[in-house]
Design a protein around this motif. Structure first.
Motif, mmCIF file in Angstrom:
data_model
loop_
_atom_site.group_PDB
_atom_site.id
_atom_site.type_symbol
_atom_site.label_atom_id
_atom_site.label_comp_id
_atom_site.label_asym_id
_atom_site.label_seq_id
_atom_site.Cartn_x
_atom_site.Cartn_y
_atom_site.Cartn_z
ATOM 1 N N VAL A 33 151.449 -10.795 67.039
ATOM 2 C CA VAL A 33 150.279 -11.828 67.053
ATOM 3 C C VAL A 33 150.460 -12.888 68.354
ATOM 4 O O VAL A 33 149.497 -12.952 68.904
ATOM 5 C CB VAL A 33 150.635 -12.903 65.888
ATOM 6 N N ASP A 34 151.575 -13.170 68.708
ATOM 7 C CA ASP A 34 151.694 -14.020 69.998
ATOM 8 C C ASP A 34 151.325 -12.945 71.193
ATOM 9 O O ASP A 34 150.957 -13.510 72.043
ATOM 10 C CB ASP A 34 153.291 -14.389 70.150
ATOM 11 N N ASP A 35 151.877 -11.664 71.340
ATOM 12 C CA ASP A 35 151.752 -10.943 72.217
ATOM 13 C C ASP A 35 150.195 -10.749 72.616
ATOM 14 O O ASP A 35 149.714 -10.612 73.711
ATOM 15 C CB ASP A 35 152.583 -9.820 72.308
ATOM 16 N N GLN A 48 152.362 -11.519 83.142
ATOM 17 C CA GLN A 48 152.698 -11.917 81.698
ATOM 18 C C GLN A 48 152.011 -11.194 80.783
ATOM 19 O O GLN A 48 152.088 -10.711 79.781
ATOM 20 C CB GLN A 48 152.218 -13.266 81.530
ATOM 21 N N ARG A 49 150.645 -11.042 81.292
ATOM 22 C CA ARG A 49 149.556 -10.293 80.362
ATOM 23 C C ARG A 49 150.052 -8.928 80.038
ATOM 24 O O ARG A 49 149.954 -8.134 79.003
ATOM 25 C CB ARG A 49 148.251 -10.369 80.717
ATOM 26 N N MET A 50 150.401 -8.151 81.342
ATOM 27 C CA MET A 50 150.952 -6.951 81.158
ATOM 28 C C MET A 50 152.072 -6.595 80.474
ATOM 29 O O MET A 50 152.210 -5.694 79.660
ATOM 30 C CB MET A 50 150.980 -6.369 82.602
ATOM 31 N N ALA A 51 153.078 -7.429 80.719
ATOM 32 C CA ALA A 51 154.152 -7.491 79.751
ATOM 33 C C ALA A 51 153.912 -7.531 78.431
ATOM 34 O O ALA A 51 154.547 -6.889 77.526
ATOM 35 C CB ALA A 51 155.381 -8.646 80.296
ATOM 36 N N ALA A 52 153.131 -8.526 77.912
ATOM 37 C CA ALA A 52 152.768 -8.645 76.639
ATOM 38 C C ALA A 52 152.109 -7.409 75.946
ATOM 39 O O ALA A 52 152.283 -6.764 74.838
ATOM 40 C CB ALA A 52 151.813 -9.756 76.402
ATOM 41 N N GLN A 54 152.443 -4.385 77.185
ATOM 42 C CA GLN A 54 153.446 -3.200 76.894
ATOM 43 C C GLN A 54 154.291 -3.269 75.657
ATOM 44 O O GLN A 54 154.547 -2.261 75.049
ATOM 45 C CB GLN A 54 154.335 -3.199 78.207
ATOM 46 N N ARG A 55 154.637 -4.511 75.223
ATOM 47 C CA ARG A 55 155.274 -4.886 74.254
ATOM 48 C C ARG A 55 154.538 -4.428 72.862
ATOM 49 O O ARG A 55 155.154 -3.713 71.923
ATOM 50 C CB ARG A 55 155.692 -6.214 74.092
ATOM 51 N N LEU A 56 153.277 -4.817 72.835
ATOM 52 C CA LEU A 56 152.358 -4.155 71.584
ATOM 53 C C LEU A 56 152.150 -2.875 71.839
ATOM 54 O O LEU A 56 152.378 -2.254 70.700
ATOM 55 C CB LEU A 56 150.898 -4.641 72.288
#
Length: 250
Positions: A33-35, A48-52, A54-56
């Motif tokens: 949800v946060d990512d 930050q956007r790309m890291a989030a 990639q976590r998704l």
């Protein structure tokens, strides 16, 4: 703290452990949800956007529930929905494939475009019929996304649809070529099939300079060689015309 735990009764320790587990589970559940919100945030920087994002994608290999729910939700935040759809292309798998196929006919052009682009990332050959349909989409952004995805898939079955699109009046406005036609030429080059030669021969002198300029790089990709050395642009085009006519007579 750990020392405090040594003075707790057994029931207290069990309660302490249960609460820790509860918050751990809660934080894991809140992760996508946060990512997703972070990956779609205008306030966050690109890193930050790309890291989030990639976590998704990484989480999607075991749990894509939230991503799918947002991707399919017509009431969801538009930016988050776009990110969710693109994430499905990276997550891959049968479930993502089904969702993307369904979304490729969504009433909203932006959603069809995102789904078409995600199909290219996914790379399944099952997408080819759907992407060739989207090359004829009413929305230009969808046609562009579909052609780029067909280039990524590299399947020669797409050559006919892309060749037809180059001639389609839908891709002109008031008699003038629109920007998406260049994408068709580039896709034909990336697919790499000699079956694109007739369309590229016609386009080598296209009135749209951007289209004409994309033809020779496309031909070089397909043929695997260049006629540029020691030739002017006019001479190079003529060399390609001779080559193509010779190939098409075989």
């Amino acid at each position: 703290c750990i020392d405090c735990g040594s003075h707790m009764p057994q029931a207290g320790l069990e309660r302490y452990g249960f609460m820790n587990m509860f918050w751990l589970i809660a934080s894991v559940w809140a992760g996508p949800v946060d990512d997703l919100a972070l990956a779609a945030s205008k306030a966050a920087n690109e890193t930050q956007r790309m890291a989030a994002f990639q976590r998704l994608v990484d989480l999607g290999s075991t749990d894509m529930g939230h991503v799918v729910a947002v991707a399919e939700d017509d009431e969801a935040d538009a930016r988050q929905r776009w990110v969710a759809i693109r994430a499905l292309g990276q997550i891959k798998g049968d479930r993502a494939q089904t969702v993307l196929i369904n979304l490729s006919t969504n009433p909203m052009p932006a959603i069809r475009s995102a789904a078409s682009a995600a199909m290219g990332d996914h790379g399944s050959e099952a997408f080819i019929p759907y992407l060739t349909e989207r090359v004829q989409d009413q929305a230009v952004i969808v046609r562009a996304a579909a052609s780029q995805s067909l280039a990524q898939c590299g399947d020669s079955r797409a050559v006919e649809a892309l060749s037809d699109a180059l001639l389609d009046k839908k891709n002109t406005f008031r008699g003038r070529s629109i920007w998406v036609r260049k994408y068709f030429v580039e896709a034909l080059g990336d697919i790499g099939s000699t079956s694109a030669y007739p369309a590229l021969l016609r386009a080598i002198d296209d009135p749209d300079e951007g289209v004409a300029a994309a033809v020779i790089p496309a031909l070089e990709k397909i043929a695997g060689f260049s006629y540029s050395e020691g030739r002017s642009t006019v001479q190079e085009k003529e060399a390609w015309r001779r080559h193509l006519n010779s190939e098409l007579r075989k």
